[in-house]
Design a protein around this motif. Structure first.
Motif, short mmCIF file in Angstrom:
data_model
loop_
_atom_site.label_atom_id
_atom_site.label_comp_id
_atom_site.label_asym_id
_atom_site.label_seq_id
_atom_site.Cartn_x
_atom_site.Cartn_y
_atom_site.Cartn_z
N GLN A 232 0.85 -1.18 0.00
CA GLN A 232 0.00 0.00 0.00
C GLN A 232 0.89 1.24 0.00
OE1 GLN A 232 -2.49 -0.91 3.55
NE2 GLN A 232 -4.22 -0.63 2.18
N ARG A 233 0.61 2.13 -0.93
CA ARG A 233 1.31 3.41 -0.97
C ARG A 233 0.29 4.49 -0.68
NH1 ARG A 233 1.41 7.77 -3.63
NH2 ARG A 233 3.28 8.96 -4.19
N ARG A 234 0.44 5.15 0.45
CA ARG A 234 -0.52 6.19 0.84
C ARG A 234 0.15 7.55 0.77
NH1 ARG A 234 -5.26 4.46 2.48
NH2 ARG A 234 -5.50 2.28 3.13
N GLY A 235 -0.61 8.52 0.27
CA GLY A 235 -0.09 9.87 0.13
C GLY A 235 -1.03 10.89 0.75
N ASP A 236 -0.87 12.14 0.35
CA ASP A 236 -1.71 13.21 0.87
C ASP A 236 -3.13 13.10 0.32
OD1 ASP A 236 0.52 14.17 2.19
OD2 ASP A 236 1.09 15.48 0.51
N ASN A 237 -4.06 13.75 0.98
CA ASN A 237 -5.46 13.84 0.52
C ASN A 237 -6.09 12.47 0.31
OD1 ASN A 237 -5.17 16.70 0.39
ND2 ASN A 237 -4.19 16.48 -1.62
N ASP A 238 -5.74 11.52 1.16
CA ASP A 238 -6.32 10.17 1.12
C ASP A 238 -6.02 9.42 -0.16
OD1 ASP A 238 -7.51 10.41 3.66
OD2 ASP A 238 -9.21 11.48 2.80
N SER A 239 -5.00 9.84 -0.89
CA SER A 239 -4.63 9.10 -2.09
C SER A 239 -3.99 7.77 -1.68
CB SER A 239 -3.65 9.90 -2.96
OG SER A 239 -2.43 10.10 -2.28
N CYS A 240 -4.29 6.73 -2.44
CA CYS A 240 -3.79 5.39 -2.07
C CYS A 240 -3.66 4.53 -3.32
CB CYS A 240 -4.74 4.74 -1.08
SG CYS A 240 -4.26 3.08 -0.57
N MET A 241 -2.62 3.73 -3.34
CA MET A 241 -2.46 2.71 -4.38
C MET A 241 -2.10 1.39 -3.72
SD MET A 241 -0.07 2.49 -7.80
CE MET A 241 1.50 2.50 -6.95
N ASN A 242 -2.84 0.35 -4.05
CA ASN A 242 -2.53 -1.01 -3.61
C ASN A 242 -2.08 -1.81 -4.82
OD1 ASN A 242 -3.93 -0.84 -0.81
ND2 ASN A 242 -5.55 -0.24 -2.22
N LEU A 243 -1.03 -2.58 -4.64
CA LEU A 243 -0.59 -3.49 -5.70
C LEU A 243 -0.52 -4.89 -5.10
CD1 LEU A 243 2.00 -2.86 -8.47
CD2 LEU A 243 1.97 -5.05 -7.27
N PHE A 244 -1.41 -5.76 -5.58
CA PHE A 244 -1.55 -7.12 -5.07
C PHE A 244 -0.89 -8.06 -6.07
CE2 PHE A 244 -3.87 -11.12 -4.44
CZ PHE A 244 -3.92 -11.23 -3.07
N PHE A 245 0.26 -8.65 -5.69
CA PHE A 245 1.02 -9.45 -6.65
C PHE A 245 0.88 -10.94 -6.38
CE2 PHE A 245 3.77 -7.47 -3.45
CZ PHE A 245 4.35 -8.56 -2.80
N MET A 246 0.83 -11.71 -7.47
CA MET A 246 0.61 -13.15 -7.43
C MET A 246 1.61 -13.82 -8.38
SD MET A 246 -3.47 -12.55 -8.07
CE MET A 246 -3.05 -11.21 -9.19
N VAL A 247 2.49 -14.64 -7.84
CA VAL A 247 3.48 -15.35 -8.65
C VAL A 247 3.09 -16.83 -8.71
CG1 VAL A 247 5.89 -16.05 -8.87
CG2 VAL A 247 5.33 -13.72 -8.18
N THR A 248 2.91 -17.33 -9.91
CA THR A 248 2.56 -18.74 -10.11
C THR A 248 3.83 -19.55 -10.31
OG1 THR A 248 0.50 -18.10 -11.20
CG2 THR A 248 1.28 -20.37 -11.54
N PRO A 249 4.11 -20.54 -9.44
CA PRO A 249 5.31 -21.38 -9.59
C PRO A 249 5.09 -22.48 -10.61
CG PRO A 249 4.09 -22.04 -7.63
CD PRO A 249 3.32 -20.90 -8.24
N VAL A 250 5.43 -22.22 -11.85
CA VAL A 250 5.25 -23.21 -12.93
C VAL A 250 6.21 -24.37 -12.70
CG1 VAL A 250 5.36 -23.60 -15.42
CG2 VAL A 250 4.49 -21.42 -14.52
N ASP A 251 7.48 -24.05 -12.62
CA ASP A 251 8.55 -25.01 -12.30
C ASP A 251 9.53 -24.31 -11.39
OD1 ASP A 251 8.35 -27.73 -13.53
OD2 ASP A 251 8.07 -26.58 -15.37
N GLU A 252 10.58 -25.01 -11.00
CA GLU A 252 11.53 -24.41 -10.06
C GLU A 252 12.28 -23.22 -10.66
OE1 GLU A 252 13.21 -26.48 -6.79
OE2 GLU A 252 13.02 -28.39 -7.85
N GLU A 253 12.38 -23.18 -11.99
CA GLU A 253 13.07 -22.08 -12.64
C GLU A 253 12.19 -21.44 -13.72
OE1 GLU A 253 16.90 -23.44 -13.94
OE2 GLU A 253 17.57 -23.94 -11.91
N GLU A 254 10.90 -21.43 -13.48
CA GLU A 254 9.94 -20.81 -14.39
C GLU A 254 8.72 -20.37 -13.60
OE1 GLU A 254 7.20 -21.84 -18.33
OE2 GLU A 254 8.63 -23.32 -17.56
#
Length: 330
Positions: A232-254
């Motif tokens: 969560q990145r919060r700034g002035d005037n109630d501005s906010c950005m959320n970045l929800f990241f999801m990494v799929t483990p295909v293989d051990e090196e992919e």
């Protein structure tokens, strides 16, 4: 004849993992995917999405090459039909005889949430986390990815939680080497993840001027699972950005990275321009992460040189080791 699940990492085995965008699996479609080194088939019979081992118990053909007929998934090799429970209900060559009891498929848990399809190969130990501000109508939602990396999924996560590379790898986009310093605040490790807070100097991405004055911004990170988290990145005037990241483990090196951006203040940037900017950022990360050696993440802290600013990646590696995570690590 059967296929045996080969996943040795019990912690990741019992976690939820994103395998596809929901829109990719329309009713009547069949998809081939790979998760934790295992081939899986996704299919939708019109009423529900299902996830199975991509393996016919008769002669080992890929079920993902088959088709859906009368709410059953049909093997492309000999036409064996399997119902939604994974049980064979028809052998076309001998239609008057009941199929063998052993003719059944390994089925997996599947859920649809946040516009994504999630699969657990084992027994789910936790719920899929909520995305902050997801239900707030004043926030815009933008889905970015998928981004494919030929590297350990753990390396990709470590890159995402490393703020000291921003000013160099992403110079001129949202950070700059004029002000590379990072201010560190809280860092806590929990049984179910780690959380931390830091501050960095940023550019205004809406201005498009990399020489403009920089401003200070704070970020709060939360890793909910080894391959899942948000900031969560919060700034002035109630501005906010959320970045929800999801990494799929295909293989051990992919692996494959996707993320949702949920924000309420960057409306000057159209969705298409925002995605283009994120695509550029990810292409820069991809070059660096894929260059790292070894490809798998070393959990032995003596294997690489560490700096005081590496406190978040060090905490991440310690937590992975405590949880017994081995997939994608050395």
């Amino acid at each position: 004849m059967s296929a045996t699940l080969m996943v040795q990492d019990q912690f990741l085995l019992h976690n939820w993992h994103v395998v596809a965008h929901s829109q990719d699996l329309q009713p009547g479609t069949v998809l081939q995917k790979r998760l934790l080194g295992e081939d899986i088939v996704l299919w939708h019979n019109g009423d529900q999405a299902l996830a199975w081992q991509d393996f016919c118990p008769h002669r080992g053909a890929r079920l993902s090459l088959g088709w859906i007929e009368k709410d059953n998934l049909v093997c492309p090799y000999h036409g064996l039909a399997f119902n939604t429970d994974g049980k064979c209900v028809l052998v076309p060559a001998t239609p008057d005889q009941p199929p063998p009891a052993r003719a059944c498929i390994q089925t997996y848990h599947i859920q649809e949430r946040h516009g994504m399809l999630w699969v657990c190969l084992g027994t789910p130990q936790n719920d899929i986390p909520a995305i902050p501000d997801w239900e707030d109508p004043s926030f815009r939602k933008i889905l970015c990815g998928p981004y494919h990396f030929n590297s350990s999924p753990l390396r990709v996560i470590e890159n995402l939680i490393d703020p000291t590379h921003f000013a160099f790898v992403h110079k001129g986009i949202f950070a700059d080497s004029r002000r590379p310093e990072v201010t560190h605040y809280d860092l806590e490790s929990h049984p179910d993840g780690i959380s931390f807070k830091f501050g960095i100097w940023e550019l205004d991405p809406a201005s498009g001027d990399p020489s403009a004055p920089m401003f200070f911004a704070t970020y709060q990170y939360r890793l909910c699972q080894p391959l899942l988290g948000y900031f969560q990145r919060r700034g002035d005037n109630d501005s906010c950005m959320n970045l929800f990241f999801m990494v799929t483990p295909v293989d051990e090196e992919e692996c494959v990275l996707s993320f949702w951006v949920v924000e309420n203040f960057l409306y000057k940037i159209p969705d298409s321009a925002f995605v283009a900017m994120e695509n550029q950022i990810m292409s820069q990360d991809k070059v660096i992460v894929e260059s790292q050696r070894p490809k798998r993440l070393p959990l032995d802290l003596q294997a690489e040189v560490h700096l005081p600013s590496d406190r978040y990646s060090i905490a991440y590696r310690k937590w992975l080791k405590q949880q017994g995570v081995t997939f994608g690590s050395i």
